[in-house]
Design a protein around this motif. Structure first.
Motif, PDB file in Angstrom:
ATOM      1  N   ASP A 104       0.869  -1.170   0.000  1.00 22.77           N
ATOM      2  CA  ASP A 104       0.000   0.000   0.000  1.00 22.77           C
ATOM      3  C   ASP A 104       0.911   1.227   0.000  1.00 22.77           C
ATOM      4  N   GLU A 105       0.300   2.398  -0.007  1.00 20.77           N
ATOM      5  CA  GLU A 105       1.114   3.619  -0.131  1.00 20.77           C
ATOM      6  C   GLU A 105       2.115   3.762   1.007  1.00 20.77           C
ATOM      7  N   TRP A 142       1.577  13.208  -6.098  1.00 20.62           N
ATOM      8  CA  TRP A 142       1.185  12.270  -5.049  1.00 20.62           C
ATOM      9  C   TRP A 142       2.343  11.820  -4.181  1.00 20.62           C
ATOM     10  N   PHE A 199       8.987  11.360  -2.835  1.00 25.81           N
ATOM     11  CA  PHE A 199       9.566  10.089  -2.380  1.00 25.81           C
ATOM     12  C   PHE A 199      10.297   9.415  -3.550  1.00 25.81           C
ATOM     13  N   ARG A 225      -1.839  19.981 -12.397  1.00 23.61           N
ATOM     14  CA  ARG A 225      -2.383  20.966 -11.450  1.00 23.61           C
ATOM     15  C   ARG A 225      -2.040  22.397 -11.867  1.00 23.61           C
ATOM     16  N   GLN A 251      -8.186  16.417 -16.564  1.00 25.42           N
ATOM     17  CA  GLN A 251      -8.027  15.251 -17.429  1.00 25.42           C
ATOM     18  C   GLN A 251      -9.030  15.270 -18.573  1.00 25.42           C
ATOM     19  N   TYR A 296     -10.747  25.754 -14.734  1.00 25.97           N
ATOM     20  CA  TYR A 296     -11.954  26.250 -14.063  1.00 25.97           C
ATOM     21  C   TYR A 296     -12.965  26.815 -15.052  1.00 25.97           C
ATOM     22  N   VAL A 352     -10.811   8.021  -3.607  1.00 28.58           N
ATOM     23  CA  VAL A 352     -11.531   8.237  -4.857  1.00 28.58           C
ATOM     24  C   VAL A 352     -12.653   7.219  -5.011  1.00 28.58           C
ATOM     25  N   LEU A 381      -7.657  13.914  -2.132  1.00 24.48           N
ATOM     26  CA  LEU A 381      -6.529  13.914  -3.059  1.00 24.48           C
ATOM     27  C   LEU A 381      -5.315  14.616  -2.471  1.00 24.48           C
ATOM     28  N   GLY A 382      -5.067  14.368  -1.190  1.00 29.23           N
ATOM     29  CA  GLY A 382      -3.873  14.925  -0.567  1.00 29.23           C
ATOM     30  C   GLY A 382      -4.001  16.376  -0.142  1.00 29.23           C
ATOM     31  N   GLY A 391     -13.761  10.894 -10.600  1.00 28.89           N
ATOM     32  CA  GLY A 391     -12.659  10.572  -9.711  1.00 28.89           C
ATOM     33  C   GLY A 391     -11.402  11.263 -10.202  1.00 28.89           C
ATOM     34  N   TRP A 392     -10.514  11.654  -9.316  1.00 27.36           N
ATOM     35  CA  TRP A 392      -9.295  12.365  -9.678  1.00 27.36           C
ATOM     36  C   TRP A 392      -9.589  13.709 -10.322  1.00 27.36           C
ATOM     37  N   ASP A 393     -10.801  14.268 -10.087  1.00 24.45           N
ATOM     38  CA  ASP A 393     -11.050  15.623 -10.573  1.00 24.45           C
ATOM     39  C   ASP A 393     -10.263  16.561  -9.672  1.00 24.45           C
ATOM     40  N   ASN A 394      -9.151  17.031 -10.213  1.00 21.07           N
ATOM     41  CA  ASN A 394      -8.202  17.794  -9.419  1.00 21.07           C
ATOM     42  C   ASN A 394      -8.781  19.110  -8.919  1.00 21.07           C
ATOM     43  N   ARG A 395      -9.910  19.521  -9.507  1.00 17.76           N
ATOM     44  CA  ARG A 395     -10.489  20.802  -9.099  1.00 17.76           C
ATOM     45  C   ARG A 395     -11.005  20.779  -7.668  1.00 17.76           C
ATOM     46  N   VAL A 417      -9.378  20.314  -5.181  1.00 20.88           N
ATOM     47  CA  VAL A 417      -8.349  20.834  -4.271  1.00 20.88           C
ATOM     48  C   VAL A 417      -8.245  22.360  -4.344  1.00 20.88           C
ATOM     49  N   ARG A 418      -9.153  22.996  -5.073  1.00 20.44           N
ATOM     50  CA  ARG A 418      -8.957  24.426  -5.302  1.00 20.44           C
ATOM     51  C   ARG A 418      -9.039  25.254  -4.026  1.00 20.44           C
ATOM     52  N   TYR A 422      -1.320  20.966   1.693  1.00 18.96           N
ATOM     53  CA  TYR A 422      -1.291  19.643   1.092  1.00 18.96           C
ATOM     54  C   TYR A 422      -0.659  18.663   2.060  1.00 18.96           C
ATOM     55  N   ASP A 460       0.539  15.913   1.099  1.00 18.50           N
ATOM     56  CA  ASP A 460       1.498  15.085   0.371  1.00 18.50           C
ATOM     57  C   ASP A 460       2.715  15.881  -0.063  1.00 18.50           C
ATOM     58  N   ARG A 516       4.010  12.760   3.202  1.00 15.50           N
ATOM     59  CA  ARG A 516       2.832  11.982   3.559  1.00 15.50           C
ATOM     60  C   ARG A 516       3.233  10.943   4.594  1.00 15.50           C
ATOM     61  N   GLY A 550      -4.093   3.280   0.009  1.00 13.87           N
ATOM     62  CA  GLY A 550      -3.413   3.565   1.280  1.00 13.87           C
ATOM     63  C   GLY A 550      -4.108   2.903   2.450  1.00 13.87           C
TER      64      GLY A 550
END
Lengths: 290, 266
Positions: free
Chosen positions: A98-99, A177, A181, A230, A235, A290, B33, B58-59, B76-80, B82-83, B88, B90, B94, B140
């Motif tokens: 795991d992570e 992420w 590391f 970011r 995506q 956005y 997610v 998402l961290g 899922g993983w829609d980074n928005r 975190v706006r 953070y 991470d 982490r 995780g």
């Protein structure tokens, strides 16, 4: 004598990579380099990576072993299709973790240690299905812990917002992420960036520098496409669905669509910029954040 | 308070509202997610009674209590999402402060869940090298479930293949082979799974055995329905009830400020 630039091309970085090496793929995904690895038909790699970016390399025939905590598919597919198929048929070795376990192994390498202890995973099947993980008794208090061996990386490939030509990298909206590391555990690190910035801009906010001394910086605007970057773009759901559908068909025996996908997006292009021309500016500009 | 006018909601909305009520102000809520019910629940709780909650997606760590809308991400993983981050988790470190994770609350699913709340994201089959179904991996969860103050198992289905006597593989240790000291014996500090919430019912873990125990059935579901859909003999709580339906206020806030696009209604 002049200070040396580490600005590099995709070709220069792909030449570091030999069949059988351990390569780490960061998140956001360094897709320009992922495509270039497939394009150069490198094989037998051990990949530290996750999700659909990992799936690309498996579908592209580059991977024999994965070190992964997560290979989810998204878009109605719970598990990345090529990963799932290759793991079920035994073609792919999966180093189960795991992570927390993975980052412990990476930190062991960074710190020059043979292993680091970790508690997450105690009581689970992880040490049974991954014989490299050992259940140990801690010599101080006698607690039960996992010993996670050092995980070595030949080359880490990352994607970030910007860097100067001396390898000072600054992420927008936080580094990826587990990228830092990966960077600390890697022998060499190459970072694709959306934009090359002057060294003066780096020095105006040195605290924002997340990675220094990258071994190579590759200029790759939209280099994480079809994934997000970011501060730059989200995506590309339509494109990802195209890939996921083609890869899902491929594991049922219908290879036509994945072959066409790779032909059009990887093999018929020779560089990242050519790939962007295939995707087209209208699609790329529609992916604003956005 | 119950409003007789609220009789039209989906089971996912019911699950989200139920889960929101379990969350306390001051909790640090980490959601992975592809878990729309917990994602909605933490936002609803944050708006309704949690101005000091922290949301971790998402961290990114955020407190967005003051916002008019906290909509669910489009994908899922829609980074928005975190706006509005304040920091953070991470940023290269982490897992460096797990000693403080007793304040954290976590949510987990699985491809198998057993009667003691152990969960499996590795896969189904006897041979790890040739699984019948390869799962997505542990993410995780092995680490988080070892350390967080408490966590909830949230499932999109309730079938005998999902809720099994014994997991083929365990990726997150719940209550092991049972007993209130199952975690303590292995030195695992986190508080363990508290409830298992499914489209049919809510189950807790009996104090003495830590076996899953039917606590409430959702409106319209019978005890036999649940028994038939569960792959192990289910204990029944002597305080068995029907899951409380959403109030008008909860449902209104959920639909107008958390889930305006109806993710939980489709």
């Amino acid at each position: 004598m002049e200070r040396q630039s580490v600005l590099a091309t995709e070709d220069e970085v792909v030449n570091w990579i030999e069949d059988g090496m351990t390569i780490a793929i960061g998140e956001p995904a360094p897709m320009a380099m992922v495509r270039h690895i497939i394009r150069n038909r490198i094989s037998g790699l051990t990949i530290i990576g996750s999700g659909i970016a990992l799936d690309y390399l498996i579908a592209g025939g580059c991977v024999s072993k994965v070190i992964s905590y997560y290979a989810g598919g998204g878009f109605g597919v719970a598990v990345a299709p090529s990963f799932r198929h290759a793991a079920q048929t035994g073609e792919l070795e999966v180093w189960e973790c795991d992570e927390g376990v993975l980052t412990s192994g990476l930190e062991a390498t960074a710190k020059g240690l043979p292993f680091l202890p970790w508690r997450g995973g105690v009581g689970t099947s992880l040490p049974e299905v991954n014989k490299d993980l050992r259940v140990m008794e801690d010599p101080i208090n006698g607690e039960i812990l996992l010993a996670v061996p050092a995980i070595h990386i030949d080359v880490a490939l990352l994607h970030a917002s910007k860097a100067d030509v001396y390898g000072n990298v600054q992420h927008q909206g936080g580094p990826g992420w587990i990228d830092l590391f990966l960077r600390r555990a890697a022998n060499r690190v190459a970072v694709q960036v959306e934009k090359i910035i002057p060294n003066e801009e780096v020095r105006s906010d040195a605290w924002a520098t997340t990675i220094s001394n990258a071994d190579a910086v590759i200029r790759a605007p939209y280099g994480a496409h079809p994934f997000y970057s970011r501060g730059h773009y989200v995506q590309d759901k339509k494109h990802l669905k195209l890939y996921v559908d083609a890869a899902t068909l491929a594991v049922t025996g219908e290879q036509t669509y994945i072959e066409e996908y790779f032909r059009r997006h990887v093999y018929q292009t020779t560089s990242h910029i050519m790939y962007l021309e295939v995707i087209g500016i209208t699609r790329l500009l529609s992916l604003h954040e956005y | 308070m119950r409003y007789s006018s609220v009789d039209n909601f989906t089971v996912q909305e019911l699950m989200a509202v139920f889960l929101a009520r379990q969350l306390k102000d001051g909790d640090h809520l980490q959601v992975g997610v592809a878990l729309p019910v917990p994602e909605a629940a933490v936002r609803l709780a944050h708006i309704m009674h949690g101005p000091n909650m922290e949301l971790i997606f998402l961290g990114a760590r955020m407190n967005v209590h003051q916002l008019e809308q906290l909509p669910l991400p489009e994908f899922g993983w829609d980074n928005r999402v975190v706006r509005w981050a304040e920091s953070y988790s991470d940023r290269g470190h982490r897992f460096d402060q797990v000693k403080d994770w007793y304040r954290r609350v976590f949510f987990i699913g699985g491809v198998q869940v057993d009667r003691f709340g152990n969960t499996n994201l590795i896969g189904i089959g006897n041979d790890h090298q040739r699984l019948d179904f390869r799962g997505p991996g542990s993410v995780g969860t092995a680490t988080l479930t070892a350390h967080v103050g408490r966590y909830y198992i949230v499932l999109n289905n309730h079938t005998p293949r999902l809720l099994v006597e014994k997991c083929d593989f365990i990726s997150a240790f719940g209550w092991g082979d049972g007993g209130p000291d199952a975690r303590k014996r292995l030195g695992i500090p986190g508080g363990g799974p508290q409830l298992c919430i499914t489209p049919l019912c809510v189950m807790d873990f009996a104090e003495d055995t830590k076996c899953m125990r039917l606590m409430s059935v959702h409106p319209g579901v019978t005890v036999d329905d649940v028994k038939d859909a569960t792959g192990f003999p289910l204990e029944i709580s002597d305080k068995l009830t029907t899951t409380k339906i959403p109030s008008l206020e909860e449902l209104t806030i959920l639909r107008s400020r958390v889930d305006p696009h109806g993710s939980l209604r489709s």
